[in-house]
Write an enzyme that holds these catalytic residues in place. Sequence first.
Site, mmCIF file in Angstrom:
data_model
loop_
_atom_site.group_PDB
_atom_site.id
_atom_site.type_symbol
_atom_site.label_atom_id
_atom_site.label_comp_id
_atom_site.label_asym_id
_atom_site.label_seq_id
_atom_site.Cartn_x
_atom_site.Cartn_y
_atom_site.Cartn_z
ATOM 1 N N ARG A 147 31.023 33.868 38.059
ATOM 2 C CA ARG A 147 31.366 35.862 38.363
ATOM 3 C C ARG A 147 30.010 36.097 39.472
ATOM 4 N NH1 ARG A 147 35.592 39.047 35.003
ATOM 5 N NH2 ARG A 147 34.984 41.313 35.571
ATOM 6 N N LYS B 289 44.059 40.038 38.183
ATOM 7 C CA LYS B 289 43.847 39.186 38.663
ATOM 8 C C LYS B 289 45.260 38.464 37.187
ATOM 9 C CE LYS B 289 39.673 39.800 37.973
ATOM 10 N NZ LYS B 289 38.968 41.155 39.011
ATOM 11 N N ARG C 154 45.993 52.393 34.089
ATOM 12 C CA ARG C 154 46.763 50.233 33.889
ATOM 13 C C ARG C 154 46.530 50.871 32.417
ATOM 14 N NH1 ARG C 154 42.958 45.399 33.966
ATOM 15 N NH2 ARG C 154 41.003 46.903 33.577
ATOM 16 N N ARG D 245 31.715 48.914 38.001
ATOM 17 C CA ARG D 245 31.905 47.358 37.743
ATOM 18 C C ARG D 245 31.736 47.089 38.981
ATOM 19 N NH1 ARG D 245 36.440 48.999 34.217
ATOM 20 N NH2 ARG D 245 37.792 46.452 34.613
HETATM 21 P P1 AP5 Z 1 45.213 43.903 36.247
HETATM 22 O O1 AP5 Z 1 45.895 43.287 36.814
HETATM 23 O O2 AP5 Z 1 44.612 44.069 34.741
HETATM 24 O O3 AP5 Z 1 43.727 43.724 36.846
HETATM 25 P P2 AP5 Z 1 42.282 42.511 36.995
HETATM 26 O O4 AP5 Z 1 42.117 42.262 38.393
HETATM 27 O O5 AP5 Z 1 42.827 41.788 35.649
HETATM 28 O O6 AP5 Z 1 41.522 44.309 36.545
HETATM 29 P P3 AP5 Z 1 40.271 43.548 34.979
HETATM 30 O O7 AP5 Z 1 39.921 45.320 34.936
HETATM 31 O O8 AP5 Z 1 41.039 43.089 33.564
HETATM 32 O O9 AP5 Z 1 39.605 42.615 35.805
HETATM 33 P P4 AP5 Z 1 37.822 42.381 35.828
HETATM 34 O O10 AP5 Z 1 37.301 41.599 36.313
HETATM 35 O O11 AP5 Z 1 37.339 44.087 35.782
HETATM 36 O O12 AP5 Z 1 37.898 43.108 33.991
HETATM 37 P P5 AP5 Z 1 37.260 41.762 33.204
HETATM 38 O O13 AP5 Z 1 38.612 42.559 31.715
HETATM 39 O O14 AP5 Z 1 37.629 40.069 33.220
HETATM 40 O O15 AP5 Z 1 45.698 45.416 37.092
HETATM 41 C C1 AP5 Z 1 44.740 46.158 37.213
HETATM 42 C C2 AP5 Z 1 45.992 47.033 37.035
HETATM 43 O O16 AP5 Z 1 46.931 47.331 38.453
HETATM 44 C C3 AP5 Z 1 47.524 47.377 35.993
HETATM 45 O O17 AP5 Z 1 47.714 48.381 35.028
HETATM 46 C C4 AP5 Z 1 48.408 46.437 36.787
HETATM 47 O O18 AP5 Z 1 49.724 46.305 36.298
HETATM 48 C C5 AP5 Z 1 48.384 47.016 38.217
HETATM 49 N N1 AP5 Z 1 49.195 46.626 39.193
HETATM 50 C C6 AP5 Z 1 47.940 44.738 39.176
HETATM 51 N N2 AP5 Z 1 48.674 44.668 40.124
HETATM 52 C C7 AP5 Z 1 48.835 45.069 41.323
HETATM 53 C C8 AP5 Z 1 49.601 45.671 42.411
HETATM 54 N N3 AP5 Z 1 49.944 45.002 43.264
HETATM 55 N N4 AP5 Z 1 50.591 46.876 42.709
HETATM 56 C C9 AP5 Z 1 50.120 47.870 42.007
HETATM 57 N N5 AP5 Z 1 49.510 47.806 40.937
HETATM 58 C C10 AP5 Z 1 49.257 47.202 40.359
HETATM 59 O O19 AP5 Z 1 35.841 41.697 32.793
HETATM 60 C C11 AP5 Z 1 35.542 42.898 31.550
HETATM 61 C C12 AP5 Z 1 34.255 42.995 31.124
HETATM 62 O O20 AP5 Z 1 33.631 41.546 30.462
HETATM 63 C C13 AP5 Z 1 33.080 42.836 32.793
HETATM 64 O O21 AP5 Z 1 33.183 44.163 32.847
HETATM 65 C C14 AP5 Z 1 31.858 41.965 32.275
HETATM 66 O O22 AP5 Z 1 31.259 43.072 31.147
HETATM 67 C C15 AP5 Z 1 32.997 40.907 31.120
HETATM 68 N N6 AP5 Z 1 32.933 40.096 31.358
HETATM 69 C C16 AP5 Z 1 34.509 39.863 31.988
HETATM 70 N N7 AP5 Z 1 33.862 38.440 32.025
HETATM 71 C C17 AP5 Z 1 33.189 37.978 32.495
HETATM 72 C C18 AP5 Z 1 31.645 36.964 33.548
HETATM 73 N N8 AP5 Z 1 32.620 36.112 33.684
HETATM 74 N N9 AP5 Z 1 30.803 37.262 33.520
HETATM 75 C C19 AP5 Z 1 30.284 38.523 33.067
HETATM 76 N N10 AP5 Z 1 30.849 39.313 31.947
HETATM 77 C C20 AP5 Z 1 31.834 39.216 31.709
#
Ligand code: AP5
Length: 214
Positions: free
Chosen positions: A88, A13, A127, A171
Amino acid sequence: MILLLIGPPGVGKGTQAKFIIEKLNIPQISTGDMLRSNVREGTELGTKAQEYMSLGKLVPDQVILNMMRSRLSDKDCLNGYILDGFPRTINQAEGLDDLLNEFEKNLDLALIMEIDDSLIINRLSSRRSCKSCSKIYNLLFDPPTSQGKCNVCGDDLFLREDDTPQTIQKRLDIYHKETKPLIQYYTDKNIGKSIDAQGSIEEVKNNIIDAINI
Ligand code: AP5
């Protein structure tokens, strides 16, 4: 244009949002980045959020909705934005609908990024993210030019504390239980579009460009 990205942790994402904001010239609003920045700054919100984030749990809906009410009122949101990681839960999606009604805006598209769970652990455990500018790398698929340093700003790269295999599994479980129902929610509103997110970063980018028609 107002878009949102739905998908499991590590599906890409954040990576794809960076391409979309360049194309559409709108801000990326990542709840994860906002929360992590609050944790780093030691704010009251950050201290509260950290308890949940380090365990891979969702931060309570009301905390997130209050944070988003304030962020979506900012001037740079006037011409649209891309939501990354929000909503979410169904409760958050209904809260977003209320906010958009209040601001007299409409959600244009919910992009649903689909991937097999088996690919996630590999993507997340390799990552690395930049401490300063949040640029995302992958040691296997998209490594930085110099080891441990950001190509853009030169600052150090780090492994997120929630990117351990045990927390990643937690997660993923929460995604299936709490977030996946949003797919039906947005499909019912006729604004959900599925994206195959299993290919390379470039392939997924092209799938998204086709879906948005940009
Ligand atoms: P990346 O682009 O970083 O993936 P992502 O989908 O953004 O993953 P996140 O881990 O950031 O998502 P998340 O939803 O768990 O975390 P968030 O920060 O929102 O890509 C991942 C890796 O893969 C990278 O190394 C990239 O280079 C690689 N990659 C990407 N595309 C690729 C491809 N096609 N092929 C190969 N490699 C690839 O949330 C973190 C925490 O915050 C949550 O657990 C929760 O505690 C809290 N939180 C955040 N938002 C909320 C909400 N709305 N409600 C409640 N709690 C929340």
